[in-house]
Design a protein around this motif. Sequence first.
Motif, PDB file in Angstrom:
ATOM      1  N   GLU A   1      -6.568  -0.035   1.925  1.00 41.81           N
ATOM      2  CA  GLU A   1      -7.509  -0.489   0.881  1.00 41.81           C
ATOM      3  C   GLU A   1      -6.882  -1.553  -0.025  1.00 41.81           C
ATOM      4  OE1 GLU A   1      -6.582   2.841   1.136  1.00 41.81           O
ATOM      5  OE2 GLU A   1      -8.245   3.341   2.481  1.00 41.81           O
ATOM      6  N   GLN A   2      -5.546  -1.566  -0.102  1.00 45.40           N
ATOM      7  CA  GLN A   2      -4.891  -2.512  -1.014  1.00 45.40           C
ATOM      8  C   GLN A   2      -4.346  -3.765  -0.315  1.00 45.40           C
ATOM      9  OE1 GLN A   2      -3.498   1.218  -3.455  1.00 45.40           O
ATOM     10  NE2 GLN A   2      -2.064  -0.468  -3.800  1.00 45.40           N
ATOM     11  N   CYS A   3      -4.344  -3.719   1.009  1.00 45.83           N
ATOM     12  CA  CYS A   3      -3.758  -4.833   1.764  1.00 45.83           C
ATOM     13  C   CYS A   3      -4.746  -6.004   1.851  1.00 45.83           C
ATOM     14  CB  CYS A   3      -3.377  -4.358   3.162  1.00 45.83           C
ATOM     15  SG  CYS A   3      -2.714  -5.664   4.193  1.00 45.83           S
ATOM     16  N   THR A   4      -4.274  -7.185   1.454  1.00 43.81           N
ATOM     17  CA  THR A   4      -5.145  -8.380   1.473  1.00 43.81           C
ATOM     18  C   THR A   4      -4.867  -9.256   2.700  1.00 43.81           C
ATOM     19  OG1 THR A   4      -3.550  -9.649   0.229  1.00 43.81           O
ATOM     20  CG2 THR A   4      -5.195  -8.457  -1.067  1.00 43.81           C
ATOM     21  N   MET A   5      -4.027  -8.754   3.605  1.00 36.50           N
ATOM     22  CA  MET A   5      -3.651  -9.470   4.836  1.00 36.50           C
ATOM     23  C   MET A   5      -3.022 -10.842   4.541  1.00 36.50           C
ATOM     24  SD  MET A   5      -7.070  -8.279   5.220  1.00 36.50           S
ATOM     25  CE  MET A   5      -7.643  -6.677   5.604  1.00 36.50           C
ATOM     26  N   CYS A   6      -2.182 -10.865   3.523  1.00 35.15           N
ATOM     27  CA  CYS A   6      -1.545 -12.143   3.169  1.00 35.15           C
ATOM     28  C   CYS A   6      -0.382 -12.477   4.109  1.00 35.15           C
ATOM     29  CB  CYS A   6      -1.053 -12.097   1.720  1.00 35.15           C
ATOM     30  SG  CYS A   6       0.322 -10.950   1.471  1.00 35.15           S
ATOM     31  N   GLY A   7       0.212 -11.460   4.735  1.00 35.51           N
ATOM     32  CA  GLY A   7       1.282 -11.693   5.711  1.00 35.51           C
ATOM     33  C   GLY A   7       2.681 -11.863   5.140  1.00 35.51           C
ATOM     34  N   ILE A   8       2.824 -11.719   3.828  1.00 33.40           N
ATOM     35  CA  ILE A   8       4.157 -11.934   3.219  1.00 33.40           C
ATOM     36  C   ILE A   8       5.168 -10.897   3.738  1.00 33.40           C
ATOM     37  CG2 ILE A   8       5.432 -11.904   1.015  1.00 33.40           C
ATOM     38  CD1 ILE A   8       2.922 -13.113  -0.293  1.00 33.40           C
ATOM     39  N   CYS A   9       4.704  -9.655   3.866  1.00 36.61           N
ATOM     40  CA  CYS A   9       5.611  -8.592   4.331  1.00 36.61           C
ATOM     41  C   CYS A   9       6.101  -8.872   5.760  1.00 36.61           C
ATOM     42  CB  CYS A   9       4.925  -7.233   4.263  1.00 36.61           C
ATOM     43  SG  CYS A   9       3.410  -7.146   5.215  1.00 36.61           S
ATOM     44  N   GLN A  10       5.193  -9.387   6.571  1.00 35.98           N
ATOM     45  CA  GLN A  10       5.532  -9.670   7.976  1.00 35.98           C
ATOM     46  C   GLN A  10       6.651 -10.721   8.060  1.00 35.98           C
ATOM     47  OE1 GLN A  10       2.242 -11.317  10.258  1.00 35.98           O
ATOM     48  NE2 GLN A  10       2.366  -9.528  11.590  1.00 35.98           N
TER      49      GLN A  10
ATOM     50  N   ILE B   1       4.622   2.906   4.466  1.00 40.23           N
ATOM     51  CA  ILE B   1       3.268   2.755   5.003  1.00 40.23           C
ATOM     52  C   ILE B   1       2.501   1.687   4.206  1.00 40.23           C
ATOM     53  CG2 ILE B   1       3.034   5.113   5.931  1.00 40.23           C
ATOM     54  CD1 ILE B   1       1.091   5.358   3.319  1.00 40.23           C
ATOM     55  N   ILE B   2       1.504   1.116   4.859  1.00 42.01           N
ATOM     56  CA  ILE B   2       0.646   0.141   4.172  1.00 42.01           C
ATOM     57  C   ILE B   2      -0.669   0.846   3.836  1.00 42.01           C
ATOM     58  CG2 ILE B   2      -0.662  -2.019   4.430  1.00 42.01           C
ATOM     59  CD1 ILE B   2       1.680  -3.064   6.140  1.00 42.01           C
ATOM     60  N   VAL B   3      -1.057   0.754   2.572  1.00 42.95           N
ATOM     61  CA  VAL B   3      -2.327   1.358   2.139  1.00 42.95           C
ATOM     62  C   VAL B   3      -3.440   0.355   2.488  1.00 42.95           C
ATOM     63  CG1 VAL B   3      -3.624   2.284   0.171  1.00 42.95           C
ATOM     64  CG2 VAL B   3      -1.119   2.497   0.237  1.00 42.95           C
TER      65      VAL B   3
ATOM     66  N   CYS C   1       5.666  -7.313  -1.400  1.00 39.61           N
ATOM     67  CA  CYS C   1       4.197  -7.221  -1.378  1.00 39.61           C
ATOM     68  C   CYS C   1       3.634  -7.455  -2.791  1.00 39.61           C
ATOM     69  CB  CYS C   1       3.752  -5.858  -0.841  1.00 39.61           C
ATOM     70  SG  CYS C   1       1.957  -5.666  -0.955  1.00 39.61           S
ATOM     71  N   PRO C   2       2.851  -8.503  -2.964  1.00 33.78           N
ATOM     72  CA  PRO C   2       2.359  -8.817  -4.319  1.00 33.78           C
ATOM     73  C   PRO C   2       1.244  -7.878  -4.773  1.00 33.78           C
ATOM     74  CG  PRO C   2       1.948 -10.635  -2.763  1.00 33.78           C
ATOM     75  CD  PRO C   2       2.401  -9.477  -1.965  1.00 33.78           C
ATOM     76  N   TYR C   3       0.730  -7.058  -3.858  1.00 34.87           N
ATOM     77  CA  TYR C   3      -0.432  -6.219  -4.192  1.00 34.87           C
ATOM     78  C   TYR C   3      -0.097  -4.722  -4.218  1.00 34.87           C
ATOM     79  CZ  TYR C   3      -2.459 -10.701  -3.230  1.00 34.87           C
ATOM     80  OH  TYR C   3      -2.720 -12.049  -3.267  1.00 34.87           O
ATOM     81  N   ASN C   4       1.179  -4.399  -4.226  1.00 35.33           N
ATOM     82  CA  ASN C   4       1.627  -2.987  -4.201  1.00 35.33           C
ATOM     83  C   ASN C   4       0.917  -2.188  -3.115  1.00 35.33           C
ATOM     84  OD1 ASN C   4       3.356  -3.340  -6.399  1.00 35.33           O
ATOM     85  ND2 ASN C   4       1.649  -3.079  -7.827  1.00 35.33           N
ATOM     86  N   ALA C   5       0.768  -2.822  -1.970  1.00 36.80           N
ATOM     87  CA  ALA C   5       0.054  -2.158  -0.877  1.00 36.80           C
ATOM     88  C   ALA C   5       0.994  -1.370   0.030  1.00 36.80           C
ATOM     89  CB  ALA C   5      -0.717  -3.195  -0.067  1.00 36.80           C
ATOM     90  N   ILE C   6       2.309  -1.486  -0.218  1.00 34.54           N
ATOM     91  CA  ILE C   6       3.257  -0.741   0.624  1.00 34.54           C
ATOM     92  C   ILE C   6       3.842   0.403  -0.191  1.00 34.54           C
ATOM     93  CG2 ILE C   6       5.338  -0.879   2.062  1.00 34.54           C
ATOM     94  CD1 ILE C   6       4.675  -3.819   2.526  1.00 34.54           C
ATOM     95  N   GLU C   7       3.804   1.582   0.411  1.00 32.73           N
ATOM     96  CA  GLU C   7       4.305   2.769  -0.294  1.00 32.73           C
ATOM     97  C   GLU C   7       5.379   3.459   0.530  1.00 32.73           C
ATOM     98  OE1 GLU C   7       1.011   5.326  -1.256  1.00 32.73           O
ATOM     99  OE2 GLU C   7       0.277   3.949  -2.801  1.00 32.73           O
TER     100      GLU C   7
HETATM  101  S1  SF4 Z   1       2.405  -8.199   1.724  1.00 31.91           S
HETATM  102 FE1  SF4 Z   1       1.113  -6.470   1.092  1.00 31.91          FE
HETATM  103  S2  SF4 Z   1      -0.943  -7.295   0.946  1.00 31.91           S
HETATM  104 FE2  SF4 Z   1       0.258  -8.789   2.107  1.00 31.91          FE
HETATM  105  S3  SF4 Z   1      -0.083  -8.213   4.252  1.00 31.91           S
HETATM  106 FE3  SF4 Z   1       1.725  -7.122   3.580  1.00 31.91          FE
HETATM  107  S4  SF4 Z   1       0.980  -5.143   2.867  1.00 31.91           S
HETATM  108 FE4  SF4 Z   1      -0.788  -6.486   3.004  1.00 31.91          FE
END
Ligand code: SF4
Length: 201
Positions: free
Chosen positions: A131-140, A127-129, A180-186
Amino acid sequence: MTPEEKKKEIKMEDVRAKAEEKKCPVQKSLVFVEEFLAGPMCGKCFPCSLGSYEARIRIKKFIEGTATEEDIATLKRIASNMIETSRCKKGKDTAKFIMENMDSNEYTEHLSSNCSSKECRNLIKYIIVPEQCTMCGICQDVCKDNAIIGEKRKPYLSGYPPFEIVQKRCTKCGECIKVCPYNAIELKSSKEMAEKESVGA
Ligand code: SF4
Ligand code: SF4
Ligand code: SF4
C-alpha cells in the motif's frame, strides 16, 4: 608476555563496551565471548578455555535460529561452571556477563524465531508494504543482490504491481530500507511474519 603481545592485549572493559553496543542480549553475549576468545583468554585453565568455546557454539545456535530449550539449560550450566571454577576474574566475568544477559526473556524468545531488537539476521525479514510502495525503483537500484523485483512506474500509466523482496535472495544488508523515500520497507521478525501469514490464511 612480550611488549608487542601486551600492546595487543584487549582489556576486559573494552570487551564489555563493544558487547554493550548491541541491543540484543544474545548478540551482546556473542560479541563478549568472541572478543574474550580473541584476546584476554589465555587458555591456562580448562573450565574457562573449554567453557568459552562451548558457550560460543550454543550462543550462535540462538542467533541462527536452531537452538532448543536444552541449549538454554546447557548454556546456564557452562556459565555457572565457569563462574565457580575459572582461575581468574576474566573467565568469571565472561560467564557472569552471559548469565546477566540470560536473565532477560530474549533467549526464550529466540527459540520461537523472535529477536525483539531485530539484530539476528536469520530471524528477520525485510518486506515491502504494497500500500505504501509507489514503484519508484530506488530500492532496486541499491540492492546488490538483485533481491527486489518490480517495474518502475512510468508517469501517467497505471497497472504496475508494487515491488517485492525475494526472500531467498535477500542477504539482509539493510540498504533498501535506508533509501526508500516512502517508508514502504519494513523490518519484521520471523515471528511477526508467521503471525501475519496465519491471520491472512
Ligand atoms: S523505494 Fe520504496 S516506494 Fe520505491 S519502489 Fe522501493 S519500496 Fe517502493
Ligand atoms: S579463567 Fe583466566 S586463567 Fe583461566 S583460561 Fe580464562 S583467562 Fe586464563
Ligand atoms: S536488505 Fe539488502 S539484500 Fe535484502 S532486499 Fe534490501 S538491499 Fe536487497
